[in-house]
Each structure stands twice: as C-alpha cells, then as structure tokens.
Design a protein around this motif. Structure first.
Motif, PDB file in Angstrom:
ATOM      1  N   MET A 128       0.941  -1.263   0.218  1.00  0.00           N
ATOM      2  CA  MET A 128      -0.309   0.134  -0.239  1.00  0.00           C
ATOM      3  C   MET A 128       1.178   1.259  -0.182  1.00  0.00           C
ATOM      4  N   LEU A 129       2.045   1.562   0.664  1.00  0.00           N
ATOM      5  CA  LEU A 129       3.039   2.352   0.849  1.00  0.00           C
ATOM      6  C   LEU A 129       3.320   2.143  -0.673  1.00  0.00           C
ATOM      7  N   VAL A 130       3.952   1.791  -1.187  1.00  0.00           N
ATOM      8  CA  VAL A 130       4.400   1.610  -2.468  1.00  0.00           C
ATOM      9  C   VAL A 130       3.914   1.722  -3.607  1.00  0.00           C
ATOM     10  N   TYR A 131       2.981   1.647  -3.782  1.00  0.00           N
ATOM     11  CA  TYR A 131       0.901   2.169  -4.675  1.00  0.00           C
ATOM     12  C   TYR A 131       0.910   3.405  -4.014  1.00  0.00           C
ATOM     13  N   THR A 132       0.555   3.953  -3.118  1.00  0.00           N
ATOM     14  CA  THR A 132       0.294   5.388  -2.680  1.00  0.00           C
ATOM     15  C   THR A 132       1.543   6.521  -3.451  1.00  0.00           C
ATOM     16  N   ILE A 133       3.004   6.106  -2.781  1.00  0.00           N
ATOM     17  CA  ILE A 133       4.125   6.914  -3.298  1.00  0.00           C
ATOM     18  C   ILE A 133       3.965   6.771  -5.089  1.00  0.00           C
ATOM     19  N   ALA A 134       3.757   5.877  -5.308  1.00  0.00           N
ATOM     20  CA  ALA A 134       3.628   5.761  -6.691  1.00  0.00           C
ATOM     21  C   ALA A 134       2.285   6.608  -7.906  1.00  0.00           C
ATOM     22  N   LYS A 135       1.545   6.831  -6.922  1.00  0.00           N
ATOM     23  CA  LYS A 135       0.386   6.973  -7.023  1.00  0.00           C
ATOM     24  C   LYS A 135       0.485   8.638  -6.970  1.00  0.00           C
ATOM     25  N   LYS A 136       1.093   9.701  -6.195  1.00  0.00           N
ATOM     26  CA  LYS A 136       1.495  10.807  -5.816  1.00  0.00           C
ATOM     27  C   LYS A 136       2.198  11.311  -6.579  1.00  0.00           C
ATOM     28  N   THR A 137       2.916  10.419  -7.289  1.00  0.00           N
ATOM     29  CA  THR A 137       4.358  10.866  -8.362  1.00  0.00           C
ATOM     30  C   THR A 137       4.032  10.408  -9.467  1.00  0.00           C
ATOM     31  N   ALA A 139       2.003   7.071 -11.378  1.00  0.00           N
ATOM     32  CA  ALA A 139       2.341   6.363 -11.105  1.00  0.00           C
ATOM     33  C   ALA A 139       2.890   5.147 -12.773  1.00  0.00           C
ATOM     34  N   SER A 140       4.108   5.571 -13.223  1.00  0.00           N
ATOM     35  CA  SER A 140       4.967   4.784 -14.516  1.00  0.00           C
ATOM     36  C   SER A 140       5.191   3.472 -13.847  1.00  0.00           C
ATOM     37  N   LYS A 141       5.607   2.643 -14.550  1.00  0.00           N
ATOM     38  CA  LYS A 141       5.825   1.593 -14.397  1.00  0.00           C
ATOM     39  C   LYS A 141       7.770   1.720 -13.521  1.00  0.00           C
ATOM     40  N   MET A 142       7.936   3.132 -13.799  1.00  0.00           N
ATOM     41  CA  MET A 142       9.603   2.853 -13.559  1.00  0.00           C
ATOM     42  C   MET A 142       9.566   3.225 -12.150  1.00  0.00           C
ATOM     43  N   THR A 143       8.722   4.676 -12.178  1.00  0.00           N
ATOM     44  CA  THR A 143       7.845   4.614 -10.688  1.00  0.00           C
ATOM     45  C   THR A 143       8.014   3.543  -9.646  1.00  0.00           C
ATOM     46  N   LEU A 144       7.387   3.064  -9.933  1.00  0.00           N
ATOM     47  CA  LEU A 144       6.729   1.807  -9.243  1.00  0.00           C
ATOM     48  C   LEU A 144       8.009   0.856  -8.775  1.00  0.00           C
ATOM     49  N   VAL A 145       8.917   0.532  -9.573  1.00  0.00           N
ATOM     50  CA  VAL A 145      10.366   0.329  -9.273  1.00  0.00           C
ATOM     51  C   VAL A 145      10.792   0.790  -8.296  1.00  0.00           C
ATOM     52  N   LEU A 146      10.404   1.780  -8.402  1.00  0.00           N
ATOM     53  CA  LEU A 146      11.435   2.543  -8.197  1.00  0.00           C
ATOM     54  C   LEU A 146      10.928   3.103  -6.164  1.00  0.00           C
ATOM     55  N   SER A 147       9.944   3.205  -6.061  1.00  0.00           N
ATOM     56  CA  SER A 147       9.392   3.246  -4.749  1.00  0.00           C
ATOM     57  C   SER A 147       9.337   2.009  -4.445  1.00  0.00           C
ATOM     58  N   GLY A 148       9.006   0.691  -5.233  1.00  0.00           N
ATOM     59  CA  GLY A 148       9.365  -0.488  -4.284  1.00  0.00           C
ATOM     60  C   GLY A 148      10.982  -0.300  -3.465  1.00  0.00           C
ATOM     61  N   VAL A 149      11.795  -0.730  -4.692  1.00  0.00           N
ATOM     62  CA  VAL A 149      13.009  -0.231  -4.160  1.00  0.00           C
ATOM     63  C   VAL A 149      13.739   1.108  -2.835  1.00  0.00           C
ATOM     64  N   ALA A 150      12.651   1.607  -2.081  1.00  0.00           N
ATOM     65  CA  ALA A 150      13.213   2.745  -1.660  1.00  0.00           C
ATOM     66  C   ALA A 150      12.618   2.044   0.278  1.00  0.00           C
ATOM     67  N   VAL A 151      11.164   1.601  -0.657  1.00  0.00           N
ATOM     68  CA  VAL A 151      10.148   0.994   0.814  1.00  0.00           C
ATOM     69  C   VAL A 151      11.166  -0.782   1.090  1.00  0.00           C
ATOM     70  N   SER A 152      12.231  -0.975  -0.172  1.00  0.00           N
ATOM     71  CA  SER A 152      12.257  -2.608  -0.017  1.00  0.00           C
ATOM     72  C   SER A 152      13.331  -2.004   0.927  1.00  0.00           C
ATOM     73  N   SER A 153      14.193  -0.573   0.832  1.00  0.00           N
ATOM     74  CA  SER A 153      15.663  -0.476   1.386  1.00  0.00           C
ATOM     75  C   SER A 153      15.207  -0.149   2.895  1.00  0.00           C
ATOM     76  N   LEU A 154      14.297   0.680   2.886  1.00  0.00           N
ATOM     77  CA  LEU A 154      13.387   0.440   4.181  1.00  0.00           C
ATOM     78  C   LEU A 154      12.843  -0.223   5.333  1.00  0.00           C
ATOM     79  N   MET A 155      12.506  -1.030   4.741  1.00  0.00           N
ATOM     80  CA  MET A 155      12.325  -2.088   5.619  1.00  0.00           C
ATOM     81  C   MET A 155      13.165  -3.305   5.993  1.00  0.00           C
TER      82      MET A 155
END
Length: 331
Positions: A128-137, A139-155
């Motif tokens: 949900m965090l990744v989806y929210t970040i990508a939607k607000k910035t 929601a391109s495919k690459m934005t989604l992947v980069l958001s996931g990388v950031a959230v994964s690093s945080l977790m």
C-alpha cells in the motif's frame, strides 16, 4: 479450455508430482522407495523413515506452498498494477513481510502461530505504501519499481535494527534473509498453509474482476466495477499470499516475477482464471526443483534456496528491463 491449455495443465501437474517425489528421495542422504517399503514392515521408525517424515516431507510441502503463494501473488500484483516487472520482492512486499516477522519474533518469541498474520500485515503495509507513493508521484512503471526499491531498503533497515536491538529475536537471521527451507517442520507450515489456500481460492474466484481491472481504471469503472475496493482486495490477497510464504520460507525472491511470465508465454493467454491455477502449479514445481538443486549440487553442503533462485531471477529481471527498455513503454 482449449487443447493447448489442457496440455499445459497436465504438464504442470506431472512436473509437480515428479519434482515432489524427487524432493522426497533425493538429498545428501539418498532414500530409495524400496528401502522405505522394507522399513515399513519393521517395528519402530528407521533412519530413512525419520528423514522422510521429519525432514524431506515438510521441506517438499514448504517449497510447494511457498512457490504457489509467491507465484500467484506476483501474477496478482502484475495484473493490478499493470506492470509486467512488478513482483513481491521487487516492490518491497517480501521485505515488509520480513520486517513484521522479525518484529513479531522479538515481541512474541514463542508464538509461531502469530507469524503469518504479522507477515501479512507487513506485506500489506509495504504494498500500500509503494502504491500510494507511485500514485502521488505519477504511477509510471519505473516510478513503481523505484518506489518499491526505496520501501524495500527501508523495511530491510528496520529488520536490521530489530535484530541489532534484540539479537536473540531470530536465530539464523542470515538464512531467513537468504530464503531457506532447511530444517523446516510441519508445525512451522501449519499456521500458514490455511492463509495460502484461502488466498489462492479467493484469487481464482475473483479472477474475472481481476481481468476487468487489468483493462484500466476508466474501462473498469464503465463496466460497473468498484475500482478502489477491488484493487484493495487484490492487493490484500497478494500480501496475504506473500506474507504467509515469507513467514516460514524467508525472503525468497523472483518467483513472483519468473513464473507468471513463463505461464503466460506457455499458455498464450492472459485470462486470470487460467493464469492463477497455472501459477500455483508451476510455482510450486519451480521452487521445489530449485530446492533440490540447492541441496544436491554441493552436497553435503547446501546452498540457501533463495540464493539459487536469485541466480535465475536476477538475469531474468535484467532481460525484462532490457526488453521493456527500462520500463519506458507504457509509462
């Protein structure tokens, strides 16, 4: 269902059965069916029977369940987000499940039954965090992947923090992070298999809505679909499946990326009522085969399952990035 699909289903079931038998009888200590049949007639459990019941059988069941759950989770995420390079490990779902698993073990060290629920909450929070970040910035495919990388690093950083503060919270954390089913017991699987079964059945029963959602928000809304609600239900289902798998198998990656692509290529269809059961079958077989390789190639030493899959998954991910030209198509 056309003849091609029937053949693919039959091949998948055959591969699953064959790999399961191989997983039971192959390993550092070889066990033959003839030996087991001979031991059955004797009183008490022989060495071979103990290995089969307490080591091999839980391991095979664990790999099948984890593979099926992660593959179906990946198929759902790709369909919901409209991104062919999305997968539970790539967009941080696995890392979120891993963090909440570690946190649960730190707070409730003797309550294994809480792990699937904790992993589900972590996976859901991450997706949900990744989806929210990508939607607000945007929601391109690459934005989604980069958001996931950031959230994964945080977790992952949060998991490391818990382990540092509570070093006894998770014995063998390195194996958990690498992804391993070594030493898995039926008691560790038993709370999670129900979550996985429910998640796969729910995804199959709602597969028609997933097909509609894949057409895009505007088209789905014009067909009377409550897009926000349905999207949340599917993301929650994907989180449930990935979280349940992570709770006992650790951070196994790339299954949810590789298997859906292979299934779609083999079946020649994008209908989720076909894709979802095929992903469950081939996902279980794929992880089972990888586990057999990981414990047989370097026997008596054993390579963690997640590392073996990463050797396949990382080049596959790079191939997809190159083919999609970095995700620019359809942004």
């Amino acid at each position: 269902m056309n003849r091609r699909i029937k053949i693919i289903f039959a091949a998948g079931v055959f591969l699953l059965i064959l790999s399961s038998l191989a997983g039971i009888f192959l390993g550092a200590v070889g066990i033959s069916p003839a030996q087991i049949l001979a031991d059955i007639s004797q009183s008490g459990l022989s060495k071979g029977e103990r290995i089969l019941l307490y080591v091999r059988l839980p391991r095979v069941l664990g790999t099948i369940l984890a593979g099926a759950a992660l593959a179906v989770s990946g198929a759902i995420i790709q369909a919901v987000l409209g991104n062919p390079i999305a997968a539970p490990n790539i967009i941080g779902v696995n890392a979120g499940a891993g963090f909440f698993t570690v946190l649960c073990l730190a707070v409730f060290p003797n309550s294994l039954s809480y792990l699937p629920a904790a992993a589900f909450l972590g996976a859901l929070a991450a997706v949900m965090l990744v989806y929210t970040i990508a939607k607000k910035t945007g929601a391109s495919k690459m934005t989604l992947v980069l958001s996931g990388v950031a959230v994964s690093s945080l977790m992952n950083a949060a998991s490391d923090t818990v382990i540092t503060l509570f070093p006894d919270a998770l014995t063998g954390f390195s194996s958990f992070r690498a992804g391993s089913v070594s030493g898995l017991s039926l008691s560790e699987i038993s709370p999670a298999w129900i979550y996985i079964l429910v998640g796969i059945i729910a995804a199959f029963l709602l597969s028609h809505d997933l097909d509609i959602l894949s057409l895009g928000d505007k088209t789905a809304q014009s067909l009377g679909l409550n897009v926000s609600l349905v999207r949340f239900i599917f993301l929650a289902t994907a989180a449930l499946l990935a979280g349940a798998a992570v709770s006992f198998s650790g951070l196994i990656g790339f299954v949810g990326l590789i298997v859906p692509h292979i299934v779609r290529r083999l079946s020649g269809t994008s209908e989720n009522r076909i894709i979802i059961p095929l992903c469950a079958i081939f996902g279980g077989a794929f992880v089972n085969v990888c586990d057999i390789v990981s414990r047989c190639v370097f026997a008596p030493y054993e390579l963690p399952l997640g590392i073996c899959i990463s050797y396949i998954g990382a080049p596959f991910f790079i191939y997809l990035l190159i083919r999609k030209k970095g995700g620019k198509h359809g942004d």
